[in-house]
Scaffold this active site. Sequence first.
Site, PDB file in Angstrom:
ATOM      1  N   ASN A  38      82.118  12.340  14.897  1.00 31.90           N
ATOM      2  CA  ASN A  38      81.568  11.601  16.042  1.00 31.90           C
ATOM      3  C   ASN A  38      81.991  12.216  17.378  1.00 31.90           C
ATOM      4  O   ASN A  38      81.205  12.297  18.316  1.00 31.90           O
ATOM      5  CB  ASN A  38      82.014  10.142  15.987  1.00 31.90           C
ATOM      6  CG  ASN A  38      81.315   9.368  14.883  1.00 31.90           C
ATOM      7  OD1 ASN A  38      80.273   9.780  14.395  1.00 31.90           O
ATOM      8  ND2 ASN A  38      81.909   8.264  14.468  1.00 31.90           N
TER       9      ASN A  38
ATOM     10  N   ASP B 259      63.310 -10.436  55.110  1.00 31.18           N
ATOM     11  CA  ASP B 259      62.883  -9.726  53.911  1.00 31.18           C
ATOM     12  C   ASP B 259      63.807  -9.986  52.715  1.00 31.18           C
ATOM     13  O   ASP B 259      63.469  -9.630  51.580  1.00 31.18           O
ATOM     14  CB  ASP B 259      62.842  -8.202  54.169  1.00 31.18           C
ATOM     15  CG  ASP B 259      61.709  -7.804  55.098  1.00 31.18           C
ATOM     16  OD1 ASP B 259      60.673  -8.487  55.071  1.00 31.18           O
ATOM     17  OD2 ASP B 259      61.860  -6.821  55.845  1.00 31.18           O
TER      18      ASP B 259
ATOM     19  N   ASP C 288      63.554  -4.333  55.698  1.00 31.44           N
ATOM     20  CA  ASP C 288      64.644  -3.996  56.622  1.00 31.44           C
ATOM     21  C   ASP C 288      65.068  -5.140  57.527  1.00 31.44           C
ATOM     22  O   ASP C 288      65.965  -4.989  58.337  1.00 31.44           O
ATOM     23  CB  ASP C 288      64.255  -2.792  57.478  1.00 31.44           C
ATOM     24  CG  ASP C 288      63.000  -3.046  58.318  1.00 31.44           C
ATOM     25  OD1 ASP C 288      62.462  -4.168  58.243  1.00 31.44           O
ATOM     26  OD2 ASP C 288      62.566  -2.116  59.024  1.00 31.44           O
TER      27      ASP C 288
ATOM     28  N   ASP D 130      55.966  -2.837  54.207  1.00 28.95           N
ATOM     29  CA  ASP D 130      55.306  -3.042  55.490  1.00 28.95           C
ATOM     30  C   ASP D 130      54.787  -1.686  55.959  1.00 28.95           C
ATOM     31  O   ASP D 130      55.167  -0.647  55.419  1.00 28.95           O
ATOM     32  CB  ASP D 130      56.305  -3.622  56.493  1.00 28.95           C
ATOM     33  CG  ASP D 130      55.646  -4.114  57.771  1.00 28.95           C
ATOM     34  OD1 ASP D 130      54.398  -4.052  57.850  1.00 28.95           O
ATOM     35  OD2 ASP D 130      56.367  -4.544  58.686  1.00 28.95           O
TER      36      ASP D 130
ATOM     37  N   ASN E 106      73.456   8.615   8.690  1.00 25.53           N
ATOM     38  CA  ASN E 106      74.804   8.767   8.121  1.00 25.53           C
ATOM     39  C   ASN E 106      75.263   7.493   7.421  1.00 25.53           C
ATOM     40  O   ASN E 106      75.911   7.549   6.357  1.00 25.53           O
ATOM     41  CB  ASN E 106      75.797   9.122   9.234  1.00 25.53           C
ATOM     42  CG  ASN E 106      75.611  10.540   9.741  1.00 25.53           C
ATOM     43  OD1 ASN E 106      75.039  11.380   9.039  1.00 25.53           O
ATOM     44  ND2 ASN E 106      76.080  10.806  10.940  1.00 25.53           N
TER      45      ASN E 106
ATOM     46  N   ASP F 112      79.338  14.147  20.052  1.00 23.46           N
ATOM     47  CA  ASP F 112      79.110  13.519  21.359  1.00 23.46           C
ATOM     48  C   ASP F 112      79.394  14.455  22.527  1.00 23.46           C
ATOM     49  O   ASP F 112      79.040  14.137  23.668  1.00 23.46           O
ATOM     50  CB  ASP F 112      79.976  12.267  21.510  1.00 23.46           C
ATOM     51  CG  ASP F 112      79.283  11.026  20.943  1.00 23.46           C
ATOM     52  OD1 ASP F 112      78.061  11.088  20.729  1.00 23.46           O
ATOM     53  OD2 ASP F 112      79.968  10.021  20.705  1.00 23.46           O
TER      54      ASP F 112
END
Length: 549
Positions: free
Chosen positions: A392, A303, A299, A41, A367, A396
């Site tokens: 691993n 709505d 708001d 709006d 892999n 990571d």
Amino acid sequence: LPAILSVNLARGAEIMARQGVLVRHLHAIENLGSMDVLCTDKTGTLTEGVINLEGGYDAAGAPSTVVVELGAINAALETGLASPLDDAILATRKPDLSKVRKLAEIPFDFVRKRVSIVVERGEGVELVSKGAFHTVLDVCTTLADGAVLGEPERARLEQRYAEWSNRGIRVLAVGTKLLDRKESYGRSDEHRLVLAGFLTFLDRPKDGAAQALADLGRLGVSVKLITGDTKLVAQHVAGLVGMKHELTLTGAELDELHDEALWRAAERTDLFVEVDPNQKERIILSLKKMGHVVGFLGDGVNDAPAMHAADTSLSVEHAVDVAREAADFVLLHRHLDVIRRGIEEGRKTFANTLKYVLTTTSANLGNMISMAAVSLFLPFLPLTAGQILLNNFLSDIPAVGMADDSVDPELVERPRRWDSRFIGRFMIEFGLLSSVFDFLTFGALLWVFHASPAVFRTAWFVESLLTELVIALIVRTRRRFFRSRPGNVLLLSTLILVILTPAIPYLPFATTLGFVPVPGTVVATLIAITAFYVLAAETTKHWFYRTNR
């Protein structure tokens, strides 16, 4: 992946909170970054959101305190939905209700677009109706001086209304009628009213709105205005802030379109005016049907349906509870620039999540292929279970730093979405490249160095971890990797692990996991293979993005 994704989204939410955007649903961050259409709006977004009563006028256009008093009585006694227009009236005029007794209320609805109050004043019963210019004018037959409201007079009033609207002034009409006392009152009493006059309101354009609209445009986000205001008022305000307003669709025109026609019309339209809440939801769904990622800023209670229909919904801190509950994001300040900052952070979060996905899927595929292929020929396992888990785990660690990684500006300039075909092509091409260098390592270990099983496992562990660490620095950017500086956490953790990896076989616990010291010539060969892998990956990346634009 779930852990890294959660870290990325939580980090993104933390940064967005500093920018004035509170995240209620973490998963919506990526939708905000992908948004390419924002529906909103104008009140409080393009304008200051502080509506002031500009004046009260009789039907002849002369200032009138009587009209203001009638509007104030109506605003003070109505009990329906809260209205900023009523607040503006009451901020200017506090009516004397000591001699006024409310008898009935005919509440506002989006068809009649007016609210009427039946009051007892003095010795008579009077209906006071206040609402949209045309809907009140349509039920009026006379003027306050007793003159008939004929076509010439209506044309004159329409002209004055157009003049006000062209200046961005909102207009409400006020009508009255004397009634007989009876048990109940309803809509049937809203006819043959006397036109008392008009109330005019002004909401000034917000400073910085034009710049915010331009910034959103540069980010590939088009802003569409959805408002209950009249066409002329909406076009005036849109013009003041530099918003496109040539293509306008009214609520009445929208009702005449079937869904398929609205899909195409909604995409082309700049302003949706004189719409009711149910039509807002149709507009949102139509834009989504055309492939757009749609955001909606709302708001009010009405709505909520449109907010639920949107891909990402935004509300403001002082919105009604229903709107805040329906929102994915709550803005601490109602300004388009706050949304722009939120979009940028959403795109950065998406980019960093995608970096992890591309890095991990391609490395894991490589892999897996290497492990499966070499297992067909070796009389021993290429890596033990403990070595795989350690690989691993270590690879990571830098991935956690991707949540705070820097993002190249070109990755924020346009909305981006998940593309499984793109990810699949990337995974296959870079996964196969990783396997090629794994096979090169296998050949050197078996046929050049005649490595034992323990040395083979140790050497491949080192080569596999090194390549998985460096590939993250390469695929995190579409630029040459040395022209895009990584975030501090990612860069520091990667450098530490790259230095530590060749030393792992010499650490005290190494023998527990089956590692053994590796000859210096083997270590040098592994480092050389990793360096060639970096060059090959950089070349492949340049070719990949050039052919997958």
